[in-house]
Design an enzyme around this catalytic site. Sequence first.
Site, mmCIF file in Angstrom:
data_model
loop_
_atom_site.group_PDB
_atom_site.id
_atom_site.type_symbol
_atom_site.label_atom_id
_atom_site.label_comp_id
_atom_site.label_asym_id
_atom_site.label_seq_id
_atom_site.Cartn_x
_atom_site.Cartn_y
_atom_site.Cartn_z
ATOM 1 N N PRO A 1 -3.416 -5.316 -6.210
ATOM 2 C CA PRO A 1 -2.973 -4.222 -5.342
ATOM 3 C C PRO A 1 -3.412 -4.498 -3.923
ATOM 4 C CG PRO A 1 -4.987 -3.601 -6.493
ATOM 5 C CD PRO A 1 -4.622 -4.985 -6.975
ATOM 6 N N ASP A 2 -2.845 -3.769 -2.979
ATOM 7 C CA ASP A 2 -3.342 -3.875 -1.604
ATOM 8 C C ASP A 2 -4.765 -3.318 -1.563
ATOM 9 O OD1 ASP A 2 -2.015 -4.211 1.357
ATOM 10 O OD2 ASP A 2 -3.689 -2.773 1.322
ATOM 11 N N GLY B 1 6.902 -6.234 -0.653
ATOM 12 C CA GLY B 1 6.324 -6.223 0.685
ATOM 13 C C GLY B 1 7.387 -6.559 1.706
ATOM 14 N N SER B 2 6.946 -7.058 2.835
ATOM 15 C CA SER B 2 7.880 -7.319 3.930
ATOM 16 C C SER B 2 8.681 -8.599 3.669
ATOM 17 C CB SER B 2 7.106 -7.468 5.240
ATOM 18 O OG SER B 2 6.302 -8.632 5.174
ATOM 19 N N GLU C 1 13.052 -3.215 10.880
ATOM 20 C CA GLU C 1 12.524 -2.134 10.053
ATOM 21 C C GLU C 1 11.336 -1.508 10.794
ATOM 22 O OE1 GLU C 1 10.251 -3.304 6.552
ATOM 23 O OE2 GLU C 1 11.276 -1.761 5.407
ATOM 24 N N GLU D 1 10.919 -7.835 -3.820
ATOM 25 C CA GLU D 1 11.445 -6.539 -3.356
ATOM 26 C C GLU D 1 10.960 -6.359 -1.931
ATOM 27 O OE1 GLU D 1 13.428 -4.838 -5.235
ATOM 28 O OE2 GLU D 1 13.059 -5.667 -7.227
ATOM 29 N N LEU D 2 11.863 -6.492 -0.977
ATOM 30 C CA LEU D 2 11.438 -6.636 0.423
ATOM 31 C C LEU D 2 11.916 -5.476 1.298
ATOM 32 C CD1 LEU D 2 12.091 -10.488 0.543
ATOM 33 C CD2 LEU D 2 10.040 -9.263 -0.206
ATOM 34 N N TRP E 1 0.809 -1.222 0.000
ATOM 35 C CA TRP E 1 0.000 0.000 0.000
ATOM 36 C C TRP E 1 0.842 1.272 0.000
ATOM 37 C CZ3 TRP E 1 2.176 2.119 4.156
ATOM 38 C CH2 TRP E 1 2.724 1.242 5.084
ATOM 39 N N ASN E 2 2.151 1.147 0.180
ATOM 40 C CA ASN E 2 2.905 2.381 0.454
ATOM 41 C C ASN E 2 3.213 3.204 -0.794
ATOM 42 O OD1 ASN E 2 4.804 0.408 -0.336
ATOM 43 N ND2 ASN E 2 6.443 1.571 0.617
HETATM 44 P P1 NAD Z 1 3.380 -7.098 3.836
HETATM 45 O O1 NAD Z 1 4.424 -8.101 3.529
HETATM 46 O O2 NAD Z 1 2.656 -7.227 5.101
HETATM 47 O O3 NAD Z 1 2.287 -7.111 2.682
HETATM 48 C C1 NAD Z 1 2.617 -6.842 1.336
HETATM 49 C C2 NAD Z 1 1.454 -7.279 0.489
HETATM 50 O O4 NAD Z 1 1.434 -8.695 0.429
HETATM 51 C C3 NAD Z 1 0.118 -6.848 1.109
HETATM 52 O O5 NAD Z 1 -0.692 -6.280 0.132
HETATM 53 C C4 NAD Z 1 -0.450 -8.153 1.656
HETATM 54 O O6 NAD Z 1 -1.853 -8.168 1.607
HETATM 55 C C5 NAD Z 1 0.147 -9.186 0.724
HETATM 56 N N1 NAD Z 1 0.261 -10.530 1.304
HETATM 57 C C6 NAD Z 1 0.214 -10.890 2.602
HETATM 58 N N2 NAD Z 1 0.349 -12.225 2.723
HETATM 59 C C7 NAD Z 1 0.490 -12.729 1.483
HETATM 60 C C8 NAD Z 1 0.693 -14.040 0.944
HETATM 61 N N3 NAD Z 1 0.777 -15.106 1.725
HETATM 62 N N4 NAD Z 1 0.805 -14.169 -0.388
HETATM 63 C C9 NAD Z 1 0.749 -13.100 -1.198
HETATM 64 N N5 NAD Z 1 0.561 -11.830 -0.756
HETATM 65 C C10 NAD Z 1 0.434 -11.652 0.576
HETATM 66 O O7 NAD Z 1 4.065 -5.669 3.708
HETATM 67 P P2 NAD Z 1 3.388 -4.265 3.929
HETATM 68 O O8 NAD Z 1 3.452 -3.936 5.353
HETATM 69 O O9 NAD Z 1 2.081 -4.179 3.244
HETATM 70 O O10 NAD Z 1 4.408 -3.334 3.094
HETATM 71 C C11 NAD Z 1 5.496 -2.765 3.690
HETATM 72 C C12 NAD Z 1 6.727 -3.591 3.434
HETATM 73 O O11 NAD Z 1 7.022 -3.579 2.038
HETATM 74 C C13 NAD Z 1 7.945 -3.048 4.116
HETATM 75 O O12 NAD Z 1 8.687 -4.089 4.667
HETATM 76 C C14 NAD Z 1 8.717 -2.398 2.980
HETATM 77 O O13 NAD Z 1 10.089 -2.286 3.202
HETATM 78 C C15 NAD Z 1 8.395 -3.302 1.851
HETATM 79 N N6 NAD Z 1 8.617 -2.616 0.568
HETATM 80 C C16 NAD Z 1 9.691 -2.983 -0.199
HETATM 81 C C17 NAD Z 1 9.947 -2.312 -1.388
HETATM 82 C C18 NAD Z 1 11.133 -2.663 -2.254
HETATM 83 O O14 NAD Z 1 11.163 -2.260 -3.399
HETATM 84 N N7 NAD Z 1 12.111 -3.398 -1.753
HETATM 85 C C19 NAD Z 1 9.101 -1.286 -1.786
HETATM 86 C C20 NAD Z 1 8.033 -0.934 -0.976
HETATM 87 C C21 NAD Z 1 7.789 -1.628 0.202
#
Ligand code: NAD
Length: 555
Positions: free
Chosen positions: A211-212, A261-262, A415, A283-284, A186-187
């Site tokens: 998307p989120d 995501g994370s 983080e 990309e984490l 979502w960010n």
């Molecule tokens: P998150 O991992 O909690 O969720 C990311 C997305 O994945 C969400 O939309 C979530 O609904 C989905 N998701 C959750 N479980 C899943 C599964 N089992 N299978 C598939 N999708 C699933 O992360 P967040 O809190 O939404 O986003 C923030 C994180 O993203 C931070 O750690 C940040 O550093 C990272 N991030 C990384 C980059 C990069 O380019 N490296 C860019 C932006 C954000």
Amino acid sequence: MSQDHEGQRPGHDGGQRGSAELYDPETDPLATYVLEPEDVATLLRRVVASPGAQAHTSHAPFTGAPIAAVPLSTPDDVARAARSARAAQRLWSARSVRERAAVLSRVHDLVLARQSDVLDLLQLETGKARVSAFEEVADIALVARHYAARARRYLAPRRVLGTVPGLTDVRVLRHPVGVVGIIAPWNFPLTLTLGDVLPALVAGNAVLLRPDPQTALTALWAAELLEDAGLPPGVLQVVVGDGPTVGAGVVEHVDHVSFTGSTRTGRAVAASAGDKLVPATLELGGKNAMYVADDVDVETAAEGAVRAAFVGAGQVCVSIERIYVHRDVRDDFLEAFARRTRDLRLGAGLDYRSDVGSLTSAAQLATVVEHVEDAIGLGARVLAGGVHRSDLGPWFYEPTVLVDVSPHGRLFREETFGPVVAVYPVASDDEAVAAMNDTEFGLNASIWTRDARRGAALARRVHAGTVNVNEGYVATWGSVGAPQGGWGASGIGVRHGREGLWETTRLQSVAVQHGAHGALGLPPFGLRRLFELGTDVWPQVYTELLRVMKAARLP
Ligand code: NAD
């Protein structure tokens, strides 16, 4: 202790910084007037969902008011969307790269022309300041322009030396993988959807985008923009739903997964992609570090640090959460950094009057408060911020600078993903590099020094996928010809550049052996002739040939 606005610490003025006015959610129907209900309905019809689907209500971080009830896709809907994408992909990939690139070129123009609409949406869904939202618009324009101009070159077949030079004609081709699944957080609702969709499309893929749910409208807006730019219907399918069902469902049906995501979720996505033998770009998270060397102009470094740490209220994967400052400039830097941080204008509003907006959710706020309180409990001192500003909106938190942060606290290694930075003193460049590398992450880093050569040399010693010298993150992020990706727990694979485009292609080597049937009136002279020499002879002949090829410096 970290505080709510009710309990200001001395030195806090208790109000919004600078010239912006206090935001009053009671009188400002921010969440409802930006989009006409019929526009929202038109966007929502783009979600692949069955009639009577359940809905997710997203909320505007500025106010907490509901934005839209987004229909939720079921696992069957995901399968259906994937089938439609697969059918549409055949026709799309049959188009020339030039035609596909023309769509990207139009995306560039449209996103700039329609920026005020998407800036409103981005702010509404994420709560970020408009200036941070603009970074997403600029990013899409850069990415679209780059791939529109370079895709043909990046995707062109490559000739390599054949096994029998002159007789073996080899070309390495890049094919689209088919359907690319993009799972976005979502960010950065525009950058991390459209920014990844564009290279996948220009490579000839269809895309199944999830998307989120919080930021679905921005993604749907991007889908509309793409069609207006000439993308045939069906090539991009959007499904919405929670991560464990719909996100995980996407992995089931695609030929490549791009996940942002994370690290925790990234490991789960990697495991299921691995199980299916589907390649994944991950990309984490990060715990990005900055080094301020002893020769800097402290005001310059402090200005860069403020932007790098507090953009998007720190909810940016590449933003800075740790600063190592040389002890010779520590006091001056800290004074400038804390002062500039306190001067940031914090506030809501769909205009450029604020520097920093809100956190996007209650969960983000809870993590930030937890990390700061834990650090303070272990002896950290607050030089700026440390205050939940519920007077501005439910999830606002002041940009925060901490010193004396204990290595035993959560803030030290984990983080935070919020507007919080810890500053630590170091005595040398070597100590700075060792401290920067003391993390499982390796996403982005920043080094500040007047000596560009020293900066570049230090950069090579830092374990991170991108390192910016005399910038926080914009220099690498905006240089879209260069790959951007994480090391270690920060991910696998890259976006941007030719390597980013190649992520959603698969390779095929085609070798044409000439002479097998003879040519120019000559009898067959292909490899058959060599093998006909007999197994007692041809290995010796070939041994000599190998020696000749090396002597001729053939690659
Ligand atoms: P998150 O991992 O909690 O969720 C990311 C997305 O994945 C969400 O939309 C979530 O609904 C989905 N998701 C959750 N479980 C899943 C599964 N089992 N299978 C598939 N999708 C699933 O992360 P967040 O809190 O939404 O986003 C923030 C994180 O993203 C931070 O750690 C940040 O550093 C990272 N991030 C990384 C980059 C990069 O380019 N490296 C860019 C932006 C954000």
